[in-house]
Enzyme design. Structure first.
Site, PDB file in Angstrom:
ATOM      1  N   GLY A   1      -9.385   7.327   6.096  1.00  0.00           N
ATOM      2  CA  GLY A   1     -10.084   6.522   7.181  1.00  0.00           C
ATOM      3  C   GLY A   1     -10.317   6.147   8.364  1.00  0.00           C
ATOM      4  O   GLY A   1     -11.606   5.830   9.270  1.00  0.00           O
TER       5      GLY A   1
ATOM      6  N   HIS B   1     -30.910  -6.172  25.867  1.00  0.00           N
ATOM      7  CA  HIS B   1     -29.259  -6.407  27.158  1.00  0.00           C
ATOM      8  C   HIS B   1     -29.132  -7.342  27.136  1.00  0.00           C
ATOM      9  O   HIS B   1     -28.336  -8.326  28.530  1.00  0.00           O
ATOM     10  CB  HIS B   1     -29.826  -5.187  28.239  1.00  0.00           C
ATOM     11  CG  HIS B   1     -29.999  -3.844  28.420  1.00  0.00           C
ATOM     12  ND1 HIS B   1     -30.646  -3.624  27.600  1.00  0.00           N
ATOM     13  CD2 HIS B   1     -29.310  -2.849  28.590  1.00  0.00           C
ATOM     14  CE1 HIS B   1     -30.703  -2.670  27.080  1.00  0.00           C
ATOM     15  NE2 HIS B   1     -29.820  -1.630  27.979  1.00  0.00           N
TER      16      HIS B   1
ATOM     17  N   HIS C   1     -23.785  -8.199  34.555  1.00  0.00           N
ATOM     18  CA  HIS C   1     -24.924  -8.563  33.846  1.00  0.00           C
ATOM     19  C   HIS C   1     -25.232  -9.404  32.535  1.00  0.00           C
ATOM     20  O   HIS C   1     -25.512  -9.454  31.047  1.00  0.00           O
ATOM     21  CB  HIS C   1     -25.974  -7.374  33.316  1.00  0.00           C
ATOM     22  CG  HIS C   1     -25.703  -6.362  34.405  1.00  0.00           C
ATOM     23  ND1 HIS C   1     -24.945  -5.537  34.823  1.00  0.00           N
ATOM     24  CD2 HIS C   1     -27.267  -5.865  34.452  1.00  0.00           C
ATOM     25  CE1 HIS C   1     -25.310  -4.987  36.310  1.00  0.00           C
ATOM     26  NE2 HIS C   1     -26.772  -4.836  35.668  1.00  0.00           N
TER      27      HIS C   1
ATOM     28  N   HIS D   1      -3.374   4.188  -3.741  1.00  0.00           N
ATOM     29  CA  HIS D   1      -3.675   3.531  -2.621  1.00  0.00           C
ATOM     30  C   HIS D   1      -2.944   2.263  -2.282  1.00  0.00           C
ATOM     31  O   HIS D   1      -2.302   2.020  -1.187  1.00  0.00           O
ATOM     32  CB  HIS D   1      -4.837   3.636  -2.584  1.00  0.00           C
ATOM     33  CG  HIS D   1      -5.116   2.344  -0.596  1.00  0.00           C
ATOM     34  ND1 HIS D   1      -5.079   1.078  -1.038  1.00  0.00           N
ATOM     35  CD2 HIS D   1      -5.651   3.055   0.504  1.00  0.00           C
ATOM     36  CE1 HIS D   1      -4.975   0.968   0.143  1.00  0.00           C
ATOM     37  NE2 HIS D   1      -5.627   2.258   0.807  1.00  0.00           N
ATOM     38  N   HIS D   2      -2.990   1.665  -3.226  1.00  0.00           N
ATOM     39  CA  HIS D   2      -2.220  -0.075  -3.502  1.00  0.00           C
ATOM     40  C   HIS D   2      -1.832  -0.491  -4.449  1.00  0.00           C
ATOM     41  O   HIS D   2      -2.190   0.126  -5.500  1.00  0.00           O
ATOM     42  CB  HIS D   2      -3.527  -1.091  -2.702  1.00  0.00           C
ATOM     43  CG  HIS D   2      -4.703  -1.075  -3.221  1.00  0.00           C
ATOM     44  ND1 HIS D   2      -5.118  -0.632  -3.023  1.00  0.00           N
ATOM     45  CD2 HIS D   2      -5.587  -2.416  -4.105  1.00  0.00           C
ATOM     46  CE1 HIS D   2      -7.093  -0.957  -4.030  1.00  0.00           C
ATOM     47  NE2 HIS D   2      -6.517  -1.837  -4.440  1.00  0.00           N
TER      48      HIS D   2
ATOM     49  N   HIS E   1       0.669  -0.905   0.031  1.00  0.00           N
ATOM     50  CA  HIS E   1      -0.231   0.228  -0.144  1.00  0.00           C
ATOM     51  C   HIS E   1       0.790   1.591  -0.054  1.00  0.00           C
ATOM     52  O   HIS E   1       1.152   1.701   0.963  1.00  0.00           O
ATOM     53  CB  HIS E   1      -0.928  -0.265   1.263  1.00  0.00           C
ATOM     54  CG  HIS E   1      -2.020  -1.208   1.026  1.00  0.00           C
ATOM     55  ND1 HIS E   1      -1.536  -2.474   1.706  1.00  0.00           N
ATOM     56  CD2 HIS E   1      -2.997  -1.053   1.205  1.00  0.00           C
ATOM     57  CE1 HIS E   1      -2.431  -2.763   1.813  1.00  0.00           C
ATOM     58  NE2 HIS E   1      -3.861  -2.041   1.430  1.00  0.00           N
TER      59      HIS E   1
ATOM     60  N   PHE F   1     -22.935  -5.705  25.468  1.00  0.00           N
ATOM     61  CA  PHE F   1     -22.636  -4.706  24.502  1.00  0.00           C
ATOM     62  C   PHE F   1     -20.564  -4.849  24.926  1.00  0.00           C
ATOM     63  O   PHE F   1     -19.571  -4.022  23.970  1.00  0.00           O
ATOM     64  CB  PHE F   1     -22.133  -3.283  26.060  1.00  0.00           C
ATOM     65  CG  PHE F   1     -23.839  -2.811  26.462  1.00  0.00           C
ATOM     66  CD1 PHE F   1     -24.335  -2.904  24.989  1.00  0.00           C
ATOM     67  CD2 PHE F   1     -23.526  -2.323  27.300  1.00  0.00           C
ATOM     68  CE1 PHE F   1     -25.812  -2.230  25.360  1.00  0.00           C
ATOM     69  CE2 PHE F   1     -24.647  -1.483  27.700  1.00  0.00           C
ATOM     70  CZ  PHE F   1     -26.025  -1.778  26.528  1.00  0.00           C
TER      71      PHE F   1
ATOM     72  N   GLU G   1     -17.648   2.732  24.692  1.00  0.00           N
ATOM     73  CA  GLU G   1     -17.477   1.537  24.842  1.00  0.00           C
ATOM     74  C   GLU G   1     -16.121   0.689  24.037  1.00  0.00           C
ATOM     75  O   GLU G   1     -15.306  -0.019  24.517  1.00  0.00           O
ATOM     76  CB  GLU G   1     -18.318  -0.016  24.558  1.00  0.00           C
ATOM     77  CG  GLU G   1     -19.142   0.095  25.403  1.00  0.00           C
ATOM     78  CD  GLU G   1     -20.895   1.104  25.254  1.00  0.00           C
ATOM     79  OE1 GLU G   1     -21.911   0.828  25.706  1.00  0.00           O
ATOM     80  OE2 GLU G   1     -20.867   1.569  24.577  1.00  0.00           O
TER      81      GLU G   1
ATOM     82  N   GLY H   1      -4.803  -3.067  14.180  1.00  0.00           N
ATOM     83  CA  GLY H   1      -5.829  -3.347  13.546  1.00  0.00           C
ATOM     84  C   GLY H   1      -6.628  -3.090  12.525  1.00  0.00           C
ATOM     85  O   GLY H   1      -5.913  -1.864  11.685  1.00  0.00           O
ATOM     86  N   PRO H   2      -8.017  -2.303  12.327  1.00  0.00           N
ATOM     87  CA  PRO H   2      -8.874  -2.131  11.227  1.00  0.00           C
ATOM     88  C   PRO H   2      -8.241  -0.751  12.161  1.00  0.00           C
ATOM     89  O   PRO H   2      -8.064   0.643  13.275  1.00  0.00           O
ATOM     90  CB  PRO H   2     -10.300  -2.433  11.940  1.00  0.00           C
ATOM     91  CG  PRO H   2     -10.444  -4.082  13.008  1.00  0.00           C
ATOM     92  CD  PRO H   2      -9.212  -3.376  13.437  1.00  0.00           C
ATOM     93  N   LEU H   3      -9.070   0.492  11.359  1.00  0.00           N
ATOM     94  CA  LEU H   3      -8.729   1.320  10.899  1.00  0.00           C
ATOM     95  C   LEU H   3      -9.662   2.268  12.543  1.00  0.00           C
ATOM     96  O   LEU H   3     -10.681   1.762  12.841  1.00  0.00           O
ATOM     97  CB  LEU H   3      -9.105   2.312   9.444  1.00  0.00           C
ATOM     98  CG  LEU H   3      -8.872   2.334   8.658  1.00  0.00           C
ATOM     99  CD1 LEU H   3      -9.112   2.473   7.311  1.00  0.00           C
ATOM    100  CD2 LEU H   3      -7.278   2.434   8.537  1.00  0.00           C
TER     101      LEU H   3
END
Length: 763
Positions: free
Chosen positions: A252, A570, A558, A357-358, A125, A534, A507, A210-212
């Site tokens: 991104g 929940h 919970h 980009h790549h 990339h 969550f 979270e 990892g992910p953006l």
């Protein structure tokens, strides 16, 4: 997909003239000139920032001569004959111009290494790193502080770069952590240069984000850790915690929701030593960023409370980027957002388009790029010889920086011995000798409680002996019971030493920030709390905790359909199954107080493994006889058995709040003369790691009548009950109602469990 990495950055190639700064703001304003003595306040189109250190150093003739032929070849039109003939008499302004040309040639070298690595690997990339080479080089060479010979030096600066493959590797080579042969093995199996670098594969990679967007949260965690420890330990005459965090992002990253959560918190916490550098190249994978992104991102950051700066043309005016950094160093209350306008795929014919980009470049494109930077006579992976020499100089300089820090630390230890003991514990993983003995123990006569209540007692006892324990909840501290009483909240400027972190309803950022805290290398032990349902919001960050060996402790309350009247929205059902599938993650579901203490014992001890403790909201039936703090480390164990020398007729396996149902049902069956074993299987992964003999002892293969009881998804239980056993779980979303009524509806009562067991025995 791109990824971000935490690199140990590459400080100035030239040794600085030693200076002493007493005022922190002056220290940071002068850092560029201190680390890069000949880099004065440059005249730019922007307002020039004052260089308060006023440090100047004349470049040596040896240094100039070593670069002479290279610069003549690369920039013949920019050098006059007189400059070379009268090199001894070059003025300071000429020194400045000379160094600019050296920098420019080093950047050319970086760009060609990027191209060579991508072409050789046939993957990569390159777009963003080609466009941002100036930014990366300037940070590595003239700004960042660290010791290349000790990438784990505590007081180093850190840089997260949201690039991958060739970009990372070429810059990392410049930082002297990998060799040319490593670059040639980019993306190959088993190499030190994998496609997306990981912190457990290559030296100085501390965070695999990892992910953006994950890296933004990691950076906030690093900056929070620095601010917290600085407040706890720094003295007017002994500053031992003093480093900055830089993070380079793209479009991104800016789009991902976790980034917005994290930068909102960074501004709220006034993390002024955090600098976010935005690669504004107007392109994403699918095309122009205008396809899906039209907001004024600088205004967004300004509204959130950031110091915002725009660098319009870094290619012809690198001094404007220097001045932006000086502004960041001057800022005492806000994190800084620097928007750098760049051109993706710089030099390539793909320049300025999403195609850059790549992917690789065609032969004609590579040829023209080489011609553009006077590189036509160079073999692939060529490195200008002077760079090796300068890297050696830098390594010496990095060692000097660390020696100076150790000198400060020695003074700190002699002047402030009590604080020094605590600081030393932190730098040695954060575990004080005998910390395990602080965990409470419960007997069957103690008042019953929910496991979240037992967890609260464990946390607060541990806080007294673990100076690094720090964390918080996503606006659920009273429900999670995850709060350290008497330790204040982390807030600037009032109490940055506080060990309770108020994350608000964020979270995902909470988990990503916790990863940054865990991997800061300072012995801090972060915990992050919310409802188990969550955890779905946090899944990417939890997975990366495991991948990055970040010892975060996730406190999830919970934990089942037994939580109460909130209903199916929940009530977690499938969450435990998904989390248990995450490699390396330790998932605990304790059944009483002692098992809760045992879960904390294992979680705290394992500093390179994340743990998740699933806890009940409702009070349990009893503190069970036979449970054990120490046995939890086995993952599964026998809590009761009336079989004597014989094998049991049936084995009942439970976790959490259902363990007491198994024990109650077993007692009923035993009164009828049945031989019944009850097994707590509170952590599958730990049990799976036990020797075959131990697992056979707990779950003998000759006993085929087995029954698992857990108020969650049945997925995964078949492995433990066998082909003839029975898995009793929940395959719906739950139901709204009081927890006892909900449990009764789904059959989680002692009477129903007994009936099912009797049916199994009669077969």
């Amino acid at each position: 997909m791109t990824i971000s990495f935490l690199l140990q950055p590459f400080p100035s190639l030239l040794p600085p003239k030693s200076t002493t700064q007493n005022n922190e703001n002056i220290h940071y304003n002068g850092r560029l000139s201190t680390r890069f003595p000949h880099c004065k306040s440059l005249k730019t189109n922007n307002t020039t920032q004052p260089d308060t250190a006023k440090t100047t150093t004349t470049l040596s003739n040896d240094y100039k001569l070593s670069w002479q032929e290279e610069l003549k070849t690369a920039f013949p039109s920019e050098l006059s004959t007189q400059n070379w003939e009268i090199i001894d008499n070059i003025e300071d302004d000429d020194d400045e111009h000379f160094q600019k040309l050296v920098d420019k040639r080093c950047i050319d070298n970086i760009r060609m290494l990027i191209v060579d690595a991508v072409q050789h690997a046939k993957a990569g990339h390159p777009g963003m790193p080609l466009g941002m080479a100036e930014v990366g080089f300037f940070l590595y060479r003239h700004v960042m502080r660290y010791n290349p010979r000790n990438p784990k030096w505590f007081n180093r600066d850190s840089l997260l770069i949201f690039v991958d493959k060739s970009a990372f590797e070429s810059l990392h080579f410049k930082s002297s952590f990998i060799q040319i042969e490593d670059l040639k093995h980019l993306c190959r199996l088993g190499s030190r240069t994998p496609g997306h670098p990981e912190n457990v594969v290559t030296d100085a990679i501390e965070v695999t984000t990892g992910p953006l967007g994950q890296g933004v949260a990691n950076a906030v965690g690093l900056a929070l850790a620095e601010a917290h420890l600085a407040a706890r330990f720094n003295k007017p005459d002994a500053v031992i915690v003093d480093h900055r965090t830089y993070c380079i992002i793209g479009d991104g990253c800016a789009m991902e929701g976790i980034s917005h959560e994290a930068v909102s918190l960074a501004a709220h916490w006034k993390l002024n030593k955090l600098t976010l550098i935005y690669d504004d190249n107007h392109n994403t994978i699918d095309g122009s960023s205008t396809l899906a992104f039209s907001e004024d991102i600088s205004s967004r950051f300004q509204a959130l409370g950031w110091n915002t700066i725009t660098v319009d043309d870094i290619y012809s005016d690198m001094g404007s980027f220097k001045n932006a950094l000086l502004s960041a160093f001057s800022e005492t209350e806000k994190p800084t957002f620097i928007r750098v306008k760049t051109c993706i795929g710089k030099l390539s014919k793909k320049e300025g388009t999403s195609e850059a980009h790549h992917g690789t470049f065609d032969e004609d494109d590579v040829k023209k790029m080489r011609q553009n930077v006077q590189w036509t006579d160079r073999e692939p992976f060529h490195v200008i010889p002077m760079i090796y020499r300068e890297m050696q100089i830098q390594a010496d300089h990095g060692e000097q920086l660390e020696r100076q820090w150790h000198s400060k630390l020695c003074y700190f230890q002699s002047k402030y011995p009590e604080e020094a003991v605590e600081f030393k514990i932190l730098l040695n993983v954060g575990l004080a000798p005998g910390w395990e003995s602080s965990l409470p123990k419960w007997s069957i006569s103690d008042p019953v409680d929910a496991t979240r209540g037992y967890s609260e007692k464990c946390l607060n006892q541990l806080a007294k002996v673990l100076p690094g324990l720090i964390g918080g909840s996503a606006d659920l501290a009273t429900s999670n019971k995850a709060y350290l009483h008497g330790y204040e909240d982390f807030q600037q400027p009032c109490s940055p030493w506080g060990r309770n972190i108020r994350y608000g309803v964020r979270e995902h950022a909470m988990a990503g920030i916790s990863n940054g805290i865990a991997l800061h290398g300072s012995g801090l032990i972060p915990f992050a709390a919310t409802f188990l349902i969550f955890s779905d919001y946090m899944k990417n960050s939890i997975r990366l905790s495991a991948l990055s060996h970040a010892g975060v402790i996730y406190i999830m309350t919970h934990d089942s359909i037994g939580l109460g009247e909130d209903g199916p929205t929940h009530q977690p059902v499938e969450q435990l199954a998904g989390l248990r599938a995450v490699p390396q993650l330790l998932v605990f579901r304790p059944g009483d107080g002692n098992e809760t203490a045992g879960a904390y014992k294992v979680a705290v001890a394992n500093r390179d493994v994340p743990s998740l403790i699933a806890l009940s909201r409702q009070k349990l039936a009893a503190n069970l006889e036979g449970t054990s703090v120490d046995a939890v480390e086995k993952g599964g164990y026998i809590i009761s058995d009336n079989s004597g020398k014989h094998l049991p007729e049936i084995i009942m396996i439970g976790t959490g709040s259902e363990l007491c149902l198994c024990e109650g049902s077993a007692n009923v069956l035993r009164k009828d003369g049945r031989r019944v074993r009850v097994v707590s299987l509170m952590c599958w992964r730990l049990f799976d790691r036990q020797p075959r003999e131990y697992k056979e002892h707990v779950l003998p293969s000759s006993v085929s009548k087995r029954m698992s009881v857990e108020a969650g998804s049945p997925i995964g239980w078949r492995e433990y009950v066998g082909g003839e056993g029975l898995v009793f779980g929940v395959e719906e979303f739950g139901s709204s109602g009081a927890y006892l009524d909900t449990f009764k509806k789904f059959g989680f009562t002692e009477e129903n469990i007994t009936r099912i067991a009797e049916s199994l025995l009669s077969q």
